[in-house]
Structure formats: C-alpha cells, structure tokens
Design a protein around this motif. Structure first.
Motif, PDB file in Angstrom:
ATOM      1  N   ARG A   3       0.801  -1.154   0.056  1.00 56.63           N
ATOM      2  CA  ARG A   3      -0.152   0.106   0.062  1.00 56.63           C
ATOM      3  C   ARG A   3       0.942   1.223  -0.024  1.00 56.63           C
ATOM      4  O   ARG A   3       1.611   1.416   1.042  1.00 56.63           O
ATOM      5  CB  ARG A   3      -0.791  -0.244   1.262  1.00 56.63           C
ATOM      6  CG  ARG A   3      -1.868  -1.233   1.533  1.00 56.63           C
ATOM      7  CD  ARG A   3      -2.236  -1.414   2.742  1.00 56.63           C
ATOM      8  NE  ARG A   3      -1.296  -1.603   3.733  1.00 56.63           N
ATOM      9  CZ  ARG A   3      -1.210  -1.704   4.967  1.00 56.63           C
ATOM     10  NH1 ARG A   3      -2.342  -1.506   5.530  1.00 56.63           N
ATOM     11  NH2 ARG A   3      -0.389  -1.846   5.743  1.00 56.63           N
ATOM     12  N   VAL A   4       0.822   2.189  -1.149  1.00 60.18           N
ATOM     13  CA  VAL A   4       1.567   3.151  -1.328  1.00 60.18           C
ATOM     14  C   VAL A   4       0.980   4.466  -1.103  1.00 60.18           C
ATOM     15  O   VAL A   4      -0.358   4.748  -1.565  1.00 60.18           O
ATOM     16  CB  VAL A   4       2.257   3.260  -2.684  1.00 60.18           C
ATOM     17  CG1 VAL A   4       3.100   4.512  -2.810  1.00 60.18           C
ATOM     18  CG2 VAL A   4       2.938   1.874  -2.689  1.00 60.18           C
ATOM     19  N   ALA A   5       1.378   5.201  -0.376  1.00 63.74           N
ATOM     20  CA  ALA A   5       0.751   6.850  -0.014  1.00 63.74           C
ATOM     21  C   ALA A   5       1.575   7.764  -1.095  1.00 63.74           C
ATOM     22  O   ALA A   5       2.819   7.816  -0.877  1.00 63.74           O
ATOM     23  CB  ALA A   5       0.914   7.259   1.244  1.00 63.74           C
ATOM     24  N   THR A   6       1.097   8.516  -1.978  1.00 67.19           N
ATOM     25  CA  THR A   6       1.704   9.578  -2.707  1.00 67.19           C
ATOM     26  C   THR A   6       1.604  10.809  -1.994  1.00 67.19           C
ATOM     27  O   THR A   6       0.743  11.170  -1.297  1.00 67.19           O
ATOM     28  CB  THR A   6       0.993   9.779  -4.003  1.00 67.19           C
ATOM     29  OG1 THR A   6      -0.014  10.071  -4.170  1.00 67.19           O
ATOM     30  CG2 THR A   6       1.075   8.284  -4.875  1.00 67.19           C
ATOM     31  N   ILE A   7       3.008  11.501  -2.287  1.00 71.57           N
ATOM     32  CA  ILE A   7       2.932  12.836  -1.605  1.00 71.57           C
ATOM     33  C   ILE A   7       3.100  13.784  -2.915  1.00 71.57           C
ATOM     34  O   ILE A   7       4.270  13.449  -3.466  1.00 71.57           O
ATOM     35  CB  ILE A   7       4.218  12.677  -0.829  1.00 71.57           C
ATOM     36  CG1 ILE A   7       4.249  12.064   0.538  1.00 71.57           C
ATOM     37  CG2 ILE A   7       4.630  14.529  -0.171  1.00 71.57           C
ATOM     38  CD1 ILE A   7       5.534  12.138   1.368  1.00 71.57           C
ATOM     39  N   GLY A   8       2.341  14.664  -3.007  1.00 77.28           N
ATOM     40  CA  GLY A   8       2.356  15.435  -4.201  1.00 77.28           C
ATOM     41  C   GLY A   8       1.121  15.336  -5.151  1.00 77.28           C
ATOM     42  O   GLY A   8       0.590  14.033  -4.956  1.00 77.28           O
ATOM     43  N   THR A   9       0.616  16.073  -5.899  1.00 77.34           N
ATOM     44  CA  THR A   9      -0.625  15.823  -6.615  1.00 77.34           C
ATOM     45  C   THR A   9      -0.311  16.510  -8.143  1.00 77.34           C
ATOM     46  O   THR A   9      -1.306  16.683  -8.669  1.00 77.34           O
ATOM     47  CB  THR A   9      -1.835  16.645  -5.998  1.00 77.34           C
ATOM     48  OG1 THR A   9      -1.639  17.954  -5.833  1.00 77.34           O
ATOM     49  CG2 THR A   9      -2.222  16.027  -4.805  1.00 77.34           C
ATOM     50  N   SER A  10       0.943  16.491  -8.566  1.00 80.03           N
ATOM     51  CA  SER A  10       1.291  17.101  -9.842  1.00 80.03           C
ATOM     52  C   SER A  10       0.975  15.910 -10.865  1.00 80.03           C
ATOM     53  O   SER A  10       0.571  14.818 -10.689  1.00 80.03           O
ATOM     54  CB  SER A  10       2.567  17.635  -9.932  1.00 80.03           C
ATOM     55  OG  SER A  10       3.534  16.315  -9.657  1.00 80.03           O
ATOM     56  N   GLY A  25       0.415  -6.501  -6.944  1.00 79.21           N
ATOM     57  CA  GLY A  25       1.170  -6.505  -5.798  1.00 79.21           C
ATOM     58  C   GLY A  25       1.308  -5.186  -5.125  1.00 79.21           C
ATOM     59  O   GLY A  25       2.053  -4.876  -3.874  1.00 79.21           O
ATOM     60  N   ILE A  26       1.054  -4.158  -5.799  1.00 73.60           N
ATOM     61  CA  ILE A  26       1.159  -2.805  -5.378  1.00 73.60           C
ATOM     62  C   ILE A  26      -0.145  -1.884  -5.855  1.00 73.60           C
ATOM     63  O   ILE A  26      -0.531  -2.066  -6.846  1.00 73.60           O
ATOM     64  CB  ILE A  26       2.555  -2.282  -5.917  1.00 73.60           C
ATOM     65  CG1 ILE A  26       2.772  -1.010  -5.287  1.00 73.60           C
ATOM     66  CG2 ILE A  26       2.513  -1.996  -7.346  1.00 73.60           C
ATOM     67  CD1 ILE A  26       4.267  -0.265  -5.758  1.00 73.60           C
ATOM     68  N   THR A  27      -0.510  -1.057  -4.774  1.00 72.82           N
ATOM     69  CA  THR A  27      -1.577  -0.162  -5.190  1.00 72.82           C
ATOM     70  C   THR A  27      -1.320   1.288  -4.364  1.00 72.82           C
ATOM     71  O   THR A  27      -0.746   1.305  -3.597  1.00 72.82           O
ATOM     72  CB  THR A  27      -2.790  -0.680  -4.662  1.00 72.82           C
ATOM     73  OG1 THR A  27      -3.956  -0.139  -5.164  1.00 72.82           O
ATOM     74  CG2 THR A  27      -2.893  -0.644  -3.095  1.00 72.82           C
ATOM     75  N   ILE A  28      -2.020   2.207  -5.024  1.00 78.88           N
ATOM     76  CA  ILE A  28      -1.999   3.709  -4.498  1.00 78.88           C
ATOM     77  C   ILE A  28      -3.100   3.602  -3.283  1.00 78.88           C
ATOM     78  O   ILE A  28      -4.202   3.460  -3.844  1.00 78.88           O
ATOM     79  CB  ILE A  28      -2.326   4.704  -5.203  1.00 78.88           C
ATOM     80  CG1 ILE A  28      -1.256   4.655  -6.582  1.00 78.88           C
ATOM     81  CG2 ILE A  28      -2.369   6.132  -4.704  1.00 78.88           C
ATOM     82  CD1 ILE A  28       0.266   4.944  -6.142  1.00 78.88           C
ATOM     83  N   SER A  29      -2.742   3.586  -1.930  1.00 76.13           N
ATOM     84  CA  SER A  29      -3.903   3.544  -1.058  1.00 76.13           C
ATOM     85  C   SER A  29      -4.390   4.898  -0.659  1.00 76.13           C
ATOM     86  O   SER A  29      -5.493   5.122  -0.005  1.00 76.13           O
ATOM     87  CB  SER A  29      -3.655   2.576  -0.006  1.00 76.13           C
ATOM     88  OG  SER A  29      -2.340   3.234   0.851  1.00 76.13           O
ATOM     89  N   ALA A 286       8.354  -2.322  -6.257  1.00 75.39           N
ATOM     90  CA  ALA A 286       7.488  -3.519  -5.637  1.00 75.39           C
ATOM     91  C   ALA A 286       8.094  -4.634  -5.403  1.00 75.39           C
ATOM     92  O   ALA A 286       8.048  -5.334  -4.542  1.00 75.39           O
ATOM     93  CB  ALA A 286       6.185  -3.818  -6.567  1.00 75.39           C
ATOM     94  N   GLU A 287       9.197  -5.170  -6.571  1.00 77.12           N
ATOM     95  CA  GLU A 287       9.787  -6.327  -6.250  1.00 77.12           C
ATOM     96  C   GLU A 287      10.822  -6.311  -5.304  1.00 77.12           C
ATOM     97  O   GLU A 287      11.074  -7.347  -4.612  1.00 77.12           O
ATOM     98  CB  GLU A 287      10.610  -6.631  -7.597  1.00 77.12           C
ATOM     99  CG  GLU A 287       9.553  -6.904  -8.660  1.00 77.12           C
ATOM    100  CD  GLU A 287      10.452  -7.410 -10.031  1.00 77.12           C
ATOM    101  OE1 GLU A 287       9.549  -7.783 -11.036  1.00 77.12           O
ATOM    102  OE2 GLU A 287      11.455  -6.713 -10.238  1.00 77.12           O
ATOM    103  N   LEU A 288      11.524  -5.163  -5.168  1.00 80.04           N
ATOM    104  CA  LEU A 288      12.564  -5.088  -3.923  1.00 80.04           C
ATOM    105  C   LEU A 288      11.738  -5.032  -2.695  1.00 80.04           C
ATOM    106  O   LEU A 288      12.526  -5.722  -1.678  1.00 80.04           O
ATOM    107  CB  LEU A 288      13.254  -3.443  -4.175  1.00 80.04           C
ATOM    108  CG  LEU A 288      14.147  -3.413  -5.074  1.00 80.04           C
ATOM    109  CD1 LEU A 288      14.485  -2.202  -5.292  1.00 80.04           C
ATOM    110  CD2 LEU A 288      15.330  -4.404  -5.009  1.00 80.04           C
ATOM    111  N   ILE A 289      10.638  -4.459  -2.534  1.00 83.15           N
ATOM    112  CA  ILE A 289       9.917  -4.555  -1.152  1.00 83.15           C
ATOM    113  C   ILE A 289       9.647  -6.097  -0.824  1.00 83.15           C
ATOM    114  O   ILE A 289       9.632  -6.783   0.242  1.00 83.15           O
ATOM    115  CB  ILE A 289       8.732  -3.547  -1.224  1.00 83.15           C
ATOM    116  CG1 ILE A 289       9.176  -2.166  -1.045  1.00 83.15           C
ATOM    117  CG2 ILE A 289       7.850  -3.880   0.117  1.00 83.15           C
ATOM    118  CD1 ILE A 289       8.140  -1.147  -1.308  1.00 83.15           C
TER     119      ILE A 289
END
Length: 316
Positions: A3-10, A25-29, A286-289
């Motif tokens: 679960r990824v949080a983004t910082i910034g809205t550009s 295996g990865i998503t913007i939450s 995602a693969e590294l994590i």
C-alpha cells in the motif's frame, strides 16, 4: 499487497499512479497534499483515501510505502520522515540536491531496514538496457554526446515574471535537475564517473539554469552533455567508438538504436515497449519490497549521478 501513499498531486504523481496500475502486488492507497481539497480530488481519481496530515499518515499502519513526488527542495525532509517511520520510499528524481543529503537518507533507510530508491525512469527503462547491450559493438569508446532539449510550456510563465516551481532555484528547480539529470544518469550508469568536468550554464530570469552543457573527461575518451528547458532539440544522442557509432533516438527513453560501422554496415535495433511510462520503476520498487532485495546498485547510481550534477554546478 503493498500500500503506497503518494506525496504530491502534480502530473508526475498521476503518471506514477498509471504505472502502479500496471503492476501486480502494489496499489495507491492514500494521497497526501497539504491542501485537503487537492488531496481529495486526486485521491478520488486513484480510488484512494485523501490525507492532509503527513505525520499522522506516516505513523499509521495503513500504508507500507511512500512515493515522494513533491518539489525537489522538500524531498529530503519528507523522505527522512518516511524512512524513519519505517516506510519504504520511492523518491522522484533528482532525489535530493546533494550527495551529502543522499548519504544521510541511505543511512537512515538502512537503519530502519527499508527500501529507498530514486524514481529515475531511465534506470529501469528497457531502452537503457538496449543501449548497454549494443555498446560493445562500437569498439573502444572515444566520444559520447548525450542530449535532451525540450522547451517547457511553463517557460512562458517565467517570461511574464511568474514564479514556477520547476524553474525556481529555491525549489531546487532548473533545467539541469529536470532534464540534464537524464543525461548525467545515463552517462555514469553506462560508462562510470568522469575524472573531471567543465561546464557552462545558461541563466534565466527565474534565477535557475534554463539550459547548459558539460564536458566530462575520462581516460581515453570525452563525453559532452547538453540540456535545455527553454529550447527544443531533435538531435539524437551518440556513442562513438573506433569501429562504429551508436545513435540513440532519445537518451531518456531509447526506442530506436542505429549502429553505423566504419566499414559501411548499418544495423537497426528497436525496443518494443511504450515510451515514457513509469511502470518499470514501480515494478522495481514493488519487487525490492516484496523480496527484500538488494538495492545497493540503485542507490549507487543515484549517488554517482548526484556527484556529477554537483561537479557540473561547481564548474558552471
């Protein structure tokens, strides 16, 4: 699921979300912005949750990782807060303005046991791998020319006296950080760091560089880099060797390579992949994590690129 949080809205954050959508295996939450209205609007387009309190977001168990797509000048503080909180981080290029700041972040990430890599698109784009594979065919390298010139539509705002983040030196903006970094990264990742650098920057009214050029000197060959956000260029990049020259259509996203040999032969190679997407960097993250993978190489490329950018600024 990561679960990824983004910082910034550009726009770059929107493009990253498109890349994430193509990776399993990865998503913007969550989407963070200091402006609650922007956070809500952007989150709605991603199918995510808005978050205007960054400290609370980083302290929560609702996210595993962070994508930092904010202005360059605030990357360091946001990345440091995220890795200290135990979150994996993918930070937009250039990660930070200086090598010292990058070293601090790498140490902090290592202490927390989290992944930290830069969102340098070319590092994970198949185009650069194709250039690397073709490089031996030219023989001993003697001359290199990497170019990236694309006039920004926002330059018109600068000409009217408006402050624009990508051209604002207080925001670590400028053409070198935005476009020249692609040339610098390609150079060090393909051929290593130079012995010395000469450079000249073209200043604009905003106080940053609008364009520039650098000469990187190696043992046995030289490389010239040129970049611009105030003019356009359609010239390809080249790697010239003693038995052939490799012509690259675009150093940031190579899709057409032409080998021209001294005996008259010409060989065309193409890269069958969409240009300019952020899917490959999202997949690498995602693969590294997921595998707790070794990202020493990724961090080293970032460090070498930042060293070269610092040398260019010092020389220019």
């Amino acid at each position: 699921m990561i679960r990824v949080a983004t910082i910034g809205t550009s726009t770059i954050t929107e493009r990253f979300a498109e890349g994430v959508a193509a990776v399993d295996g990865i998503t913007i939450s969550h989407v963070h912005s200091r402006d609650p209205a922007k956070a809500a609007a952007t989150a709605a387009t991603f199918g995510a949750e808005p978050a205007s309190d960054l400290a609370a977001l980083l302290a929560s168990d609702a996210i595993d990782a962070v994508y930092v797509g904010s202005p360059n000048s605030v990357h360091h503080g946001q990345v440091l807060a995220a890795v200290t909180a135990g979150k994996h981080v993918l930070v937009e290029k250039p990660a930070v303005p200086t090598v010292a700041e990058w070293d601090e972040l790498v140490d902090a990430a290592r202490a927390s046991g989290v992944v930290l890599i830069e969102a340098m698109r070319t590092a994970y784009d198949p185009g650069l791998d194709a250039v690397r594979a073709a490089l031996p065919a030219v023989g001993t390298v003697r001359r290199v020319s990497f170019r990236y010139g694309k006039r920004s539509s926002r330059y018109d705002q600068v000409l009217t006296g408006e402050r624009v983040n990508i051209f604002d030196p207080a925001m670590a903006g400028g053409a070198l950080n935005d476009l020249g970094v692609y040339c610098a990264h390609a150079l060090v990742s393909l051929l290593g760091e130079p012995e010395r650098v000469a450079a000249a920057l073209v200043p604009i009214a905003a106080g940053s560089d609008g364009a520039g050029a650098a000469l990187a000197v190696y043992e046995g060959f030289v490389a010239d880099l040129s970049w611009s956000k105030i003019t356009d260029s359609a010239l390809p990049s080249e790697i010239q060797g003693e038995v052939g020259t490799l012509e690259v259509d675009a150093i940031d996203s190579a899709r057409r390579l032409t080998l021209r040999f001294v005996d008259g032969r010409v060989e065309e190679r193409t890269v069958d992949a969409p240009a300019g997407t952020l899917t490959d960097e999202a997949r690498r993250f995602a693969e590294l994590i997921a595998a707790n993978g070794d990202h020493t190489r990724d961090q080293q490329w970032t460090r070498q690129t930042l060293r070269l950018l610092e040398a260019i600024r010092a020389a220019g």
